[in-house]
Design a protein around this motif. Structure first.
Motif, PDB file in Angstrom:
ATOM      1  N   THR A  32       0.812  -1.224   0.000  1.00 55.82           N
ATOM      2  CA  THR A  32       0.000   0.000   0.000  1.00 55.82           C
ATOM      3  C   THR A  32       0.840   1.267   0.000  1.00 55.82           C
ATOM      4  O   THR A  32       0.349   2.345   0.316  1.00 55.82           O
ATOM      5  N   GLY A  33       2.103   1.142  -0.337  1.00 56.71           N
ATOM      6  CA  GLY A  33       2.887   2.316  -0.683  1.00 56.71           C
ATOM      7  C   GLY A  33       3.787   2.938   0.360  1.00 56.71           C
ATOM      8  O   GLY A  33       4.595   3.808   0.039  1.00 56.71           O
ATOM      9  N   LYS A  34       3.705   2.504   1.612  1.00 55.19           N
ATOM     10  CA  LYS A  34       4.494   3.165   2.644  1.00 55.19           C
ATOM     11  C   LYS A  34       5.991   2.958   2.448  1.00 55.19           C
ATOM     12  O   LYS A  34       6.788   3.873   2.691  1.00 55.19           O
ATOM     13  N   THR A  35       6.418   1.774   2.014  1.00 52.07           N
ATOM     14  CA  THR A  35       7.853   1.550   1.806  1.00 52.07           C
ATOM     15  C   THR A  35       8.376   2.404   0.657  1.00 52.07           C
ATOM     16  O   THR A  35       9.538   2.822   0.669  1.00 52.07           O
ATOM     17  N   SER A  36       7.542   2.687  -0.331  1.00 53.37           N
ATOM     18  CA  SER A  36       7.962   3.578  -1.415  1.00 53.37           C
ATOM     19  C   SER A  36       8.157   4.996  -0.890  1.00 53.37           C
ATOM     20  O   SER A  36       9.086   5.703  -1.297  1.00 53.37           O
ATOM     21  N   GLU A  37       7.293   5.415   0.017  1.00 55.37           N
ATOM     22  CA  GLU A  37       7.465   6.715   0.651  1.00 55.37           C
ATOM     23  C   GLU A  37       8.768   6.750   1.437  1.00 55.37           C
ATOM     24  O   GLU A  37       9.505   7.744   1.407  1.00 55.37           O
ATOM     25  N   LEU A  38       9.068   5.672   2.136  1.00 55.77           N
ATOM     26  CA  LEU A  38      10.308   5.561   2.901  1.00 55.77           C
ATOM     27  C   LEU A  38      11.533   5.690   1.992  1.00 55.77           C
ATOM     28  O   LEU A  38      12.478   6.429   2.284  1.00 55.77           O
ATOM     29  N   ASP A  93      -5.304  -6.628  -6.861  1.00 58.50           N
ATOM     30  CA  ASP A  93      -6.292  -5.926  -6.053  1.00 58.50           C
ATOM     31  C   ASP A  93      -5.620  -4.916  -5.132  1.00 58.50           C
ATOM     32  O   ASP A  93      -6.082  -3.784  -4.970  1.00 58.50           O
ATOM     33  N   CYS A  94      -4.507  -5.341  -4.517  1.00 57.60           N
ATOM     34  CA  CYS A  94      -3.748  -4.437  -3.640  1.00 57.60           C
ATOM     35  C   CYS A  94      -3.183  -3.273  -4.450  1.00 57.60           C
ATOM     36  O   CYS A  94      -3.214  -2.126  -4.025  1.00 57.60           O
ATOM     37  N   CYS A  95      -2.679  -3.586  -5.635  1.00 53.09           N
ATOM     38  CA  CYS A  95      -2.125  -2.575  -6.530  1.00 53.09           C
ATOM     39  C   CYS A  95      -3.186  -1.540  -6.910  1.00 53.09           C
ATOM     40  O   CYS A  95      -2.956  -0.327  -6.821  1.00 53.09           O
ATOM     41  N   ASP A  96      -4.360  -2.008  -7.291  1.00 50.81           N
ATOM     42  CA  ASP A  96      -5.452  -1.111  -7.669  1.00 50.81           C
ATOM     43  C   ASP A  96      -5.886  -0.251  -6.488  1.00 50.81           C
ATOM     44  O   ASP A  96      -6.162   0.950  -6.631  1.00 50.81           O
ATOM     45  N   PHE A  97      -5.935  -0.871  -5.302  1.00 48.57           N
ATOM     46  CA  PHE A  97      -6.319  -0.137  -4.092  1.00 48.57           C
ATOM     47  C   PHE A  97      -5.321   0.974  -3.790  1.00 48.57           C
ATOM     48  O   PHE A  97      -5.700   2.121  -3.533  1.00 48.57           O
ATOM     49  N   LEU A 133      -3.703   6.331  -3.203  1.00 46.62           N
ATOM     50  CA  LEU A 133      -2.498   7.140  -3.025  1.00 46.62           C
ATOM     51  C   LEU A 133      -2.011   7.829  -4.292  1.00 46.62           C
ATOM     52  O   LEU A 133      -1.131   8.683  -4.220  1.00 46.62           O
ATOM     53  N   ASN A 134      -2.561   7.457  -5.453  1.00 45.97           N
ATOM     54  CA  ASN A 134      -2.099   8.004  -6.733  1.00 45.97           C
ATOM     55  C   ASN A 134      -0.594   7.822  -6.918  1.00 45.97           C
ATOM     56  O   ASN A 134       0.116   8.731  -7.361  1.00 45.97           O
ATOM     57  N   LEU A 135      -0.087   6.631  -6.576  1.00 51.12           N
ATOM     58  CA  LEU A 135       1.344   6.364  -6.651  1.00 51.12           C
ATOM     59  C   LEU A 135       1.779   5.742  -7.977  1.00 51.12           C
ATOM     60  O   LEU A 135       2.957   5.622  -8.239  1.00 51.12           O
ATOM     61  N   ASN A 136       0.832   5.340  -8.798  1.00 49.36           N
ATOM     62  CA  ASN A 136       1.156   4.690 -10.073  1.00 49.36           C
ATOM     63  C   ASN A 136       2.013   3.452  -9.868  1.00 49.36           C
ATOM     64  O   ASN A 136       3.065   3.275 -10.480  1.00 49.36           O
ATOM     65  N   ILE A 137       1.580   2.571  -8.967  1.00 44.77           N
ATOM     66  CA  ILE A 137       2.279   1.317  -8.714  1.00 44.77           C
ATOM     67  C   ILE A 137       2.029   0.357  -9.878  1.00 44.77           C
ATOM     68  O   ILE A 137       0.899   0.193 -10.336  1.00 44.77           O
TER      69      ILE A 137
END
Length: 250
Positions: A51-57, A72-76, A81-85
């Motif tokens: 869900t993107g927190k490690t990318s923020e880190l 599903d996790c990627c889409d969520f 977060l609009n992170l474009n994972i």
């Protein structure tokens, strides 16, 4: 990752004492592993972004490209977060050779059956002289419902993890256990939980992290205890723990 769990995970990654202390330790260990390299302008791949927190880190070290296997996790994460994972697998990374200065898989390779292939793919997309960073859960003795919920194939020892890196000719920079101070109470909890039917201890999606109220006094104490390992890790590698950190140079 179970569908219910990744929605809980979004909050856990940002608020739970374990994730917050873990993030500080991993950040410090990466910083030390980079040594004399430029530390804020790297091209980074974060595999298993969840869900993107490690990318923020990791963004403190440069520009992060995020990849997540669970669609599903990627889409969520993308819608929240609009992170474009990017949706993709560590076993077949959708990138060319030597694209990234640093490639990270934080608690990821235990989720795949062929972990050697996964690390080989990390090596392939990492630039020569670049850094490869992996964290994993330690010791099969600690196997519990937490591992089942997270769809783990295994937990590791330092030896078994290093064997993978040696097999594909990666040079280890730093290898240490962490979450050491809390190892004994966590081990006791895991062993006792095996004797209790899951329906009596399962909360939410069933991860250990959902069993703690993050605003409680005990959670604040646990955070300070876990975070205190930063001082120890400045002096030496820890001999055992709930998790393992390894960084290697290509």
């Amino acid at each position: 990752m179970d569908k219910n769990y990744y929605k809980e995970y979004y909050i856990l990654e940002r608020e739970h004492w374990w994730f917050k202390a873990r993030a500080k330790i991993i950040s410090n260990l990466i910083h030390k592993s980079l040594k004399n390299q430029e530390k804020n302008n790297l091209k980074i791949l974060n595999i298993g972004a969840a869900t993107g927190k490690t990318s923020e880190l990791l963004s403190q070290f440069g520009t992060v490209t995020s990849l997540e296997y669970d669609k599903d996790c990627c889409d969520f994460a993308n819608s929240t977060l609009n992170l474009n994972i990017i949706n993709g697998s560590i076993l077949e990374l959708p990138f060319g050779e030597e694209e990234f200065d640093m490639v990270c898989a934080l608690d990821v390779i235990e989720h795949v059956e062929d972990d050697t292939l996964g690390v080989s793919e990390m090596k392939r997309v990492c630039k020569s002289g670049g850094l490869i960073v992996v964290t994993v859960p330690a010791f099969m003795l600690l196997w519990s419902n937490h591992d089942e919920v997270n769809h783990h194939f295994r937990r590791y020892t330092m030896s078994s993890l290093k064997d993978i890196f040696t097999k594909i000719n990666l040079t280890t920079i730093r290898a240490t256990y962490f979450n050491t101070i809390l190892f004994v109470p966590i081990m006791a909890f895991r062993l006792i939980s095996k004797l209790i039917p899951a329906r009596f201890i399962r909360v939410g999606a069933g991860s250990d992290a959902t069993l703690h109220n993050n605003n409680s006094i005990s959670s604040k104490i646990l955070y300070q205890i876990f975070k205190s390992e930063l001082a120890l890790l400045k002096l030496f590698n820890l001999p055992f723990g709930v998790s393992i950190f390894i960084s290697s140079k290509k």
